[in-house]
Scaffold this motif. Structure first.
Motif, PDB file in Angstrom:
ATOM      1  N   GLN A  15       0.828  -1.212   0.000  1.00  0.00           N
ATOM      2  CA  GLN A  15       0.000   0.000   0.000  1.00  0.00           C
ATOM      3  C   GLN A  15       0.858   1.256   0.000  1.00  0.00           C
ATOM      4  OE1 GLN A  15      -2.536  -0.987   3.334  1.00  0.00           O
ATOM      5  NE2 GLN A  15      -4.133  -1.778   1.991  1.00  0.00           N
ATOM      6  N   VAL A  16       1.960   1.247   0.732  1.00  0.00           N
ATOM      7  CA  VAL A  16       2.875   2.397   0.733  1.00  0.00           C
ATOM      8  C   VAL A  16       3.445   2.588  -0.672  1.00  0.00           C
ATOM      9  CG1 VAL A  16       5.103   3.277   1.577  1.00  0.00           C
ATOM     10  CG2 VAL A  16       3.479   2.233   3.181  1.00  0.00           C
ATOM     11  N   LEU A  17       3.890   1.511  -1.297  1.00  0.00           N
ATOM     12  CA  LEU A  17       4.505   1.612  -2.619  1.00  0.00           C
ATOM     13  C   LEU A  17       3.481   1.954  -3.697  1.00  0.00           C
ATOM     14  CD1 LEU A  17       7.047  -1.325  -2.304  1.00  0.00           C
ATOM     15  CD2 LEU A  17       7.523   1.135  -2.228  1.00  0.00           C
ATOM     16  N   TRP A  18       2.255   1.435  -3.582  1.00  0.00           N
ATOM     17  CA  TRP A  18       1.212   1.795  -4.545  1.00  0.00           C
ATOM     18  C   TRP A  18       0.884   3.278  -4.445  1.00  0.00           C
ATOM     19  CZ3 TRP A  18      -1.987  -3.011  -2.852  1.00  0.00           C
ATOM     20  CH2 TRP A  18      -1.608  -4.132  -3.613  1.00  0.00           C
ATOM     21  N   GLU A  19       0.864   3.802  -3.229  1.00  0.00           N
ATOM     22  CA  GLU A  19       0.514   5.211  -3.025  1.00  0.00           C
ATOM     23  C   GLU A  19       1.644   6.150  -3.416  1.00  0.00           C
ATOM     24  OE1 GLU A  19      -0.844   8.335   0.483  1.00  0.00           O
ATOM     25  OE2 GLU A  19      -0.925   6.185   0.896  1.00  0.00           O
ATOM     26  N   HIS A  20       2.875   5.809  -3.056  1.00  0.00           N
ATOM     27  CA  HIS A  20       4.002   6.730  -3.218  1.00  0.00           C
ATOM     28  C   HIS A  20       4.947   6.364  -4.358  1.00  0.00           C
ATOM     29  CE1 HIS A  20       3.004   8.852   0.486  1.00  0.00           C
ATOM     30  NE2 HIS A  20       2.798   7.663   1.042  1.00  0.00           N
TER      31      HIS A  20
END
Length: 125
Positions: A15-20
């Protein structure tokens, strides 16, 4: 290609990598620490494991490795939702929706978005 099923901890990293977008272990760890205390080495190890499972890509052309999500967000969400729907609601999307709407305060805006989706599914009636 079959999408690997991420654990809860792996999903948080994704989720962090998908968002950022692609980023360093340090950045991912800092984002995770905003919600709960997570050690850097724990995040590093998890991301290395995820790379081995082909959930993450890794650019190691520079001293600081950059990790990115190798699996698609929407496809992963769909797979997890399908499994949840089958396990918890015996495959009934309507039971899931009724439960979700009955147990929370749904805003007028959210209800309008749901109506629009229903109209699209019915062919724009």
């Amino acid at each position: 290609m079959k999408i690997p099923k991420p654990t809860d901890a792996e999903l948080e990293i994704l989720q962090v990598l998908w968002e950022h977008g692609p980023n360093t272990v340090r950045f991912v760890n800092e984002q995770l620490n905003e919600k709960k205390e997570t050690g850097y080495t724990t995040t590093l190890k998890l991301m290395q494991i995820m790379h081995g499972k082909e959930m993450l890509d890794r650019d190691d052309s520079s001293r600081t490795h950059i990790y990115g999500a190798a699996i698609d967000e929407k496809a992963t969400q769909q797979q997890l939702l399908d499994k949840f729907l089958d396990n918890a609601f015996r495959g009934s999307a309507s039971k899931l929706v009724m439960q979700a709407l009955g147990n929370s305060q749904t805003s007028k805006e959210e209800l309008n978005q749901i109506r629009e989706l229903l109209d699209q599914l019915e062919g724009g009636k």
